[in-house]
Design a protein around this motif. Structure first.
Motif, PDB file in Angstrom:
ATOM      1  N   GLU A 357     -11.498  -2.518   3.796  1.00 24.65           N
ATOM      2  CA  GLU A 357     -11.154  -3.927   3.602  1.00 24.65           C
ATOM      3  C   GLU A 357     -11.742  -4.797   4.716  1.00 24.65           C
ATOM      4  N   SER A 363      -6.875  -6.155  -1.315  1.00 23.30           N
ATOM      5  CA  SER A 363      -6.407  -5.266  -2.382  1.00 23.30           C
ATOM      6  C   SER A 363      -4.926  -5.510  -2.644  1.00 23.30           C
ATOM      7  N   ALA A 381      -7.057  -3.615   5.975  1.00 24.60           N
ATOM      8  CA  ALA A 381      -7.649  -4.768   6.650  1.00 24.60           C
ATOM      9  C   ALA A 381      -7.208  -4.901   8.097  1.00 24.60           C
TER      10      ALA A 381
END
Length: 460
Positions: A357, A363, A381
């Motif tokens: 990410e 997501s 992330a």
């Protein structure tokens, strides 16, 4: 016959009940803030094993304090367009946590910006900044102003008005904003100039992402994209894999996407697709990065223009279709919740090996669950895209010491930071019985440092 609970099962039930009550409270006190609720839920679920082993965190209300921002600032931003019309936008700054350093996080200028998005980004920033190992707390800000289609003078007038209010709340040792979506070096420059005028002082460390000529750091523009690839490469190496000879799909075509593509190509991958808000391109021969840079960094054009120079490439309207393209590695680098469960299922069926990410929470939770259930390597992330804020912290260090490091020095430090984040996240996942689950590992590793600092500093 009723089966008696063991002490361990009883403790797990108590902790889960606590987490459920806490999340219900978050929903009640933050109604309709879906992005913020989503971010909190993911963290709370990850921390259950930590709370089982360390009830002090419950007794000291660490999570209740961490979830509630230290300060949420909302303000009016009036400005005048080129036709002399007065416009008004809304500005935000959330100062979430200063437990380990001054608030640190970017400013986002985009029509979608609202309190929920700013709070979700600021909450994530607490853990991301903690993972970098740098002394920076969590914050975020921005406005629903849309810089697209605006002249430089209109953007300047907006930035000056925005900073006139924001300047009351920031400083090199208080809160250090940076750029994000819609805020690049130009916008940072306008805001820095206004801050300098208001304060009557040259405080270089008050903003990061500045131009190189007045205190910016080499490598900052590339940092988030490069850092994402460095993290994913570490994750792949642990499984005997790598970017070399892999097919890669990257969503987006801004700074994060461009430099993720650049580093992946340097590592020997073939990047075959990228996108913008209008649609995506697929080039089976491999994306020509020079063309993408020319379109996005020079001409500010749509990605659809790519096919004018590359006749074998295909352009498709709409963004979600990019995930139907078979690839070994997927790097969602555009925006939050862009990758759905349906898209995740398609990637899995097409044989994706790893997902990294590059954007913030790109997501959905259902998509993450799908990847983990199918043993797809997944880099969340808050760990994988921490390279941007890490180099922002390095910029702060350079400003404080009045030094400028070379690109090679910055890149070497960035690589070391991303490797360390991977190592800490992996270790935490193993320590808390979720080996290889980097979502759990990153949340726990980021949380522990901040939680300990909060306890050490008392109830404040």
């Amino acid at each position: 016959m009723k089966v008696m609970e063991t002490g361990e099962e009883n403790q797990t039930r108590i902790v889960k009940d606590f987490v459920n009550r806490l999340f219900n409270s978050v929903q009640i006190h933050n109604p309709n803030e879906w992005e913020f609720q989503q971010a909190v839920k993911e963290v709370l679920d990850s921390l259950i094993p930590v709370l089982e082993k360390n009830p002090l965190y419950i007794n000291q209300a660490v999570l209740e304090r961490m979830i509630e921002p230290e300060r949420m600032i909302t303000f009016r931003v009036p400005w005048v367009d080129d036709k002399g019309n007065v416009k008004v936008n809304r500005g935000y700054r959330v100062q979430f946590s200063s437990a380990i350093g001054p608030y640190k996080g970017g400013l986002r200028f985009h029509p979608s910006v609202n309190a929920s998005i700013i709070k979700f980004l600021g909450f994530e920033q607490i853990f991301k900044n903690s993972l970098t190992g740098q002394p920076i707390g969590g914050g975020k800000g921005g406005s629903d102003f849309d810089p697209k289609g605006k002249s430089d003078l209109e953007i300047m007038r907006f930035c000056q008005s925005f900073m006139t209010e924001l300047s009351r709340h920031i400083g090199p040792d208080v809160d250090v904003p940076a750029g994000d979506i819609g805020v690049g070096a130009k916008e940072i420059g306008y805001m820095f100039g206004q801050y300098k005028k208001i304060k009557g002082a040259y405080e270089a460390g008050v903003l990061t992402g500045k131009g190189i000529g007045y205190g910016g750091s080499l490598g900052r523009k590339e940092a988030t994209g490069y850092g994402t690839v460095y993290f994913v490469e570490e994750m792949l190496k642990d499984q005997g894999l790598g970017f070399k000879d892999s097919t890669v799909v990257v969503s987006g075509s801004g700074n994060v996407s461009i430099y993720a593509m650049e580093k992946a190509i340097q590592f020997g991958a073939k990047v075959v697709a990228c996108s913008d808000s209008s649609g995506y391109i697929y080039d089976q021969n491999g994306i020509n990065l020079d063309t993408v840079k020319q379109l996005k960094e020079v001409k500010n054009a749509r990605i659809s223009e790519y096919i004018k120079e590359h006749q074998d490439a295909i352009y498709q309207e709409g963004c979600s279709g990019i995930w139907t393209i078979p690839c070994d590695i997927a790097l969602p680098c555009a925006t939050q919740n862009e990758l759905s469960q349906e898209a995740a299922t398609m990637l899995v069926s097409n044989g994706v090996k790893a997902v990294g990410e590059g954007a913030n929470m790109p997501s959905t939770q259902e998509a993450v669950n799908t990847f983990i259930a199918h043993n797809v390597l997944f880099a969340p992330a808050k760990a994988a895209n921490a390279g941007g804020v890490a180099v922002s912290a390095l910029e702060m260090a350079q400003n404080s010491s009045r030094l400028a490091w070379t690109l090679e020095e910055v890149d070497m430090k960035l690589q070391g930071i991303m490797k360390d984040i991977y190592s800490k996240s992996m270790k935490a996942s193993k320590d808390y019985d979720a080996p290889g689950n980097l979502v759990v590992g990153a949340n726990i590793a980021g949380f522990l440092k901040v939680a300990e600092a909060m306890i050490d500093q008392g109830i404040i």
